[in-house]
Scaffold this motif. Sequence first.
Motif, PDB file in Angstrom:
ATOM      1  N   ILE B 209       0.823  -1.210   0.000  1.00  0.00           N
ATOM      2  CA  ILE B 209       0.000   0.000   0.000  1.00  0.00           C
ATOM      3  C   ILE B 209       0.857   1.261   0.000  1.00  0.00           C
ATOM      4  N   GLU B 210       2.033   1.179  -0.624  1.00  0.00           N
ATOM      5  CA  GLU B 210       2.917   2.341  -0.635  1.00  0.00           C
ATOM      6  C   GLU B 210       2.222   3.581  -1.197  1.00  0.00           C
ATOM      7  N   GLU B 211       1.427   3.384  -2.257  1.00  0.00           N
ATOM      8  CA  GLU B 211       0.717   4.548  -2.825  1.00  0.00           C
ATOM      9  C   GLU B 211      -0.251   5.150  -1.818  1.00  0.00           C
ATOM     10  N   ASP B 212      -0.898   4.286  -1.053  1.00  0.00           N
ATOM     11  CA  ASP B 212      -1.799   4.781  -0.003  1.00  0.00           C
ATOM     12  C   ASP B 212      -1.022   5.599   1.025  1.00  0.00           C
ATOM     13  N   VAL B 213       0.127   5.074   1.447  1.00  0.00           N
ATOM     14  CA  VAL B 213       0.917   5.771   2.461  1.00  0.00           C
ATOM     15  C   VAL B 213       1.315   7.152   1.950  1.00  0.00           C
ATOM     16  N   GLN B 214       1.831   7.199   0.728  1.00  0.00           N
ATOM     17  CA  GLN B 214       2.214   8.486   0.132  1.00  0.00           C
ATOM     18  C   GLN B 214       1.014   9.428   0.086  1.00  0.00           C
ATOM     19  N   PHE B 215      -0.127   8.879  -0.301  1.00  0.00           N
ATOM     20  CA  PHE B 215      -1.341   9.702  -0.398  1.00  0.00           C
ATOM     21  C   PHE B 215      -1.695  10.302   0.955  1.00  0.00           C
ATOM     22  N   CYS B 216      -1.650   9.470   1.981  1.00  0.00           N
ATOM     23  CA  CYS B 216      -2.078   9.897   3.326  1.00  0.00           C
ATOM     24  C   CYS B 216      -1.137  10.924   3.956  1.00  0.00           C
ATOM     25  N   LEU B 217       0.047  11.076   3.406  1.00  0.00           N
ATOM     26  CA  LEU B 217       1.007  12.037   3.963  1.00  0.00           C
ATOM     27  C   LEU B 217       0.988  13.375   3.234  1.00  0.00           C
ATOM     28  N   GLN B 218       0.075  13.535   2.289  1.00  0.00           N
ATOM     29  CA  GLN B 218      -0.059  14.826   1.609  1.00  0.00           C
ATOM     30  C   GLN B 218      -0.682  15.848   2.549  1.00  0.00           C
ATOM     31  N   LEU B 219      -0.197  17.079   2.464  1.00  0.00           N
ATOM     32  CA  LEU B 219      -0.698  18.136   3.345  1.00  0.00           C
ATOM     33  C   LEU B 219      -1.769  18.962   2.662  1.00  0.00           C
ATOM     34  N   ASN B 220      -2.905  19.131   3.357  1.00  0.00           N
ATOM     35  CA  ASN B 220      -3.873  20.181   3.022  1.00  0.00           C
ATOM     36  C   ASN B 220      -4.465  20.088   1.624  1.00  0.00           C
ATOM     37  N   ILE B 221      -4.760  18.884   1.171  1.00  0.00           N
ATOM     38  CA  ILE B 221      -5.466  18.768  -0.114  1.00  0.00           C
ATOM     39  C   ILE B 221      -6.985  18.745   0.085  1.00  0.00           C
ATOM     40  N   CYS B 222      -7.426  18.745   1.348  1.00  0.00           N
ATOM     41  CA  CYS B 222      -8.868  18.734   1.644  1.00  0.00           C
ATOM     42  C   CYS B 222      -9.210  19.877   2.603  1.00  0.00           C
ATOM     43  N   ASP B 223     -10.427  20.416   2.441  1.00  0.00           N
ATOM     44  CA  ASP B 223     -10.927  21.420   3.388  1.00  0.00           C
ATOM     45  C   ASP B 223     -11.865  20.826   4.431  1.00  0.00           C
ATOM     46  N   ALA B 224     -12.491  19.721   4.079  1.00  0.00           N
ATOM     47  CA  ALA B 224     -13.558  19.186   4.934  1.00  0.00           C
ATOM     48  C   ALA B 224     -13.023  18.755   6.302  1.00  0.00           C
ATOM     49  N   ILE B 225     -13.846  19.012   7.323  1.00  0.00           N
ATOM     50  CA  ILE B 225     -13.603  18.480   8.662  1.00  0.00           C
ATOM     51  C   ILE B 225     -14.781  17.569   8.997  1.00  0.00           C
ATOM     52  N   PRO B 226     -14.581  16.261   8.979  1.00  0.00           N
ATOM     53  CA  PRO B 226     -15.681  15.364   9.358  1.00  0.00           C
ATOM     54  C   PRO B 226     -15.979  15.500  10.847  1.00  0.00           C
ATOM     55  N   VAL B 227     -17.271  15.584  11.174  1.00  0.00           N
ATOM     56  CA  VAL B 227     -17.703  15.683  12.577  1.00  0.00           C
ATOM     57  C   VAL B 227     -18.714  14.577  12.830  1.00  0.00           C
ATOM     58  N   LEU B 228     -18.673  14.023  14.026  1.00  0.00           N
ATOM     59  CA  LEU B 228     -19.584  12.927  14.357  1.00  0.00           C
ATOM     60  C   LEU B 228     -20.889  13.516  14.883  1.00  0.00           C
ATOM     61  N   ILE B 229     -21.981  13.257  14.162  1.00  0.00           N
ATOM     62  CA  ILE B 229     -23.323  13.682  14.590  1.00  0.00           C
ATOM     63  C   ILE B 229     -24.137  12.404  14.724  1.00  0.00           C
ATOM     64  N   GLY B 230     -24.476  12.045  15.932  1.00  0.00           N
ATOM     65  CA  GLY B 230     -25.123  10.742  16.138  1.00  0.00           C
ATOM     66  C   GLY B 230     -24.180   9.644  15.691  1.00  0.00           C
ATOM     67  N   ASP B 231     -24.640   8.791  14.796  1.00  0.00           N
ATOM     68  CA  ASP B 231     -23.796   7.706  14.299  1.00  0.00           C
ATOM     69  C   ASP B 231     -23.015   8.086  13.057  1.00  0.00           C
TER      70      ASP B 231
END
Lengths: 251, 251
Positions: B209-231
């Motif tokens: 999963i090297e490509e996954d690892v590289q992907f997950c270490l990218q900085l600031n390509i997303c704005d969304a902040i997921p928040v838990l509402i109920g489930d």
Amino acid sequence: MQRKIEVCVTPALLGLYDIKDSIVVVIDILRATSSIVYGIDNGANAIIPVANVEDCLNYTDNGYLLAAERNGSVVDGYDFGNSPFSYTKERVGGKTVVLTTTNGTKALHMARSRAKQVVVGSFLNLQSLSNWLKTQDNDVLLLCAGWKDHFNLEDTLFAGAVVNAIRAGFTEFDDSCVAAEDLYLLAKNNLRAYISKSSHSHRLAALNIEEDVQFCLQLNICDAIPVLIGDNLVRLQLDQIPESSLTEHVN
Amino acid sequence: MQRKIEVCVTPALLGLYDIKDSIVVVIDILRATSSIVYGIDNGANAIIPVANVEDCLNYTDNGYLLAAERNGSVVDGYDFGNSPFSYTKERVGGKTVVLTTTNGTKALHMARSRAKQVVVGSFLNLQSLSNWLKTQDNDVLLLCAGWKDHFNLEDTLFAGAVVNAIRAGFTEFDDSCVAAEDLYLLAKNNLRAYISKSSHSHRLAALNIEEDVQFCLQLNICDAIPVLIGDNLVRLQLDQIPESSLTEHVN
């Protein structure tokens, strides 16, 4: 030979580790294990860690020295607490000390029932401890006593110092080893300054134990390695190790 | 204002923290929270973390996408696991994903019942998350999902990145904050190389999963902040924050 070294950053995580064939090094730099090392090095016959202040009272009539500390202070009526300056040749030589402390005793007791062997580490005996660990065959768990089950800096730094000293003899390291070693390498040129970043540096300052802190950060002023035999911490006998082996392993 | 930031290095220690008035940031960099952030950023209506693979089966007849990972691999018969490459606009846009993973879901569920608010962090949304945390009044707990309750490097590094980004707004830091931040500063110029020191880098390599690892270490390509509402993990609505405030808090 395959040997594993791991760092358990708080006793609350000890249950995650299979240590039945491991040597566990208990670490409570400020100040329990520093004082234990210093006391055993200064000729105390034994130091008996007990869980509660009340347990100390079982020993009052037998010529034991009683040491009790809670939240950093000597408990009223006891001979002393866990300041290393109490553990001098004059005070503890030939004596047995019964000791209870906030975090260190707890970690010792937790390890005792589950590990192959339990020894005590501090900066004071870093080199002799590391040299001895290198000569053994077992896996090593470095158990940080922490502060009320939380991660703390000074115990982790010492764990990192041990990893750094003995890593050549090991083939497997957990992530907390990597972190502890890198933090130690970052801090080692001025341990005192680094520890001042700690959340409990204010607490330490309030206790007025700066001299104790400085004392506990000294490197290699003791040779003794305290080992837990039954209920007693006593000096590990190294006679079986040839002199040449000791020299060979000095850093 | 007095604000505290703490780092809980594994869910096994969560019980030590009083978080009823805190914002908890759940961190499982490889790969659950990276994929959740990417999926929500790509327009998934919601991502529902469930505890067991079996719980996913309650959702099979309702048009949900089912994602299940155990020990790093997709569970047989599921739509996908937690590779971020599965969470594209094309696959998850307008959909709801039901997700179970080894460590991340567990941490989310543990935090849910006890914290004031639970959000999800990853390097992908580091800046937007940090900017938002700065605008809040509550204490912050950075909760590392770890690996089977053990400390792990990548989650701790991300916790350190958040501490480094928002520390100016805080007055109190625990020792694991100090350690996490210093490790991040040591690693930040080459996160991938640093993580290769991890004990599970061999495990990751075996998963291919090297490509996954590289992907997950990218900085600031997303704005969304997921928040838990109920489930449900959904996109945190930032509409109430004036544009000027967002700009002001950009690093």
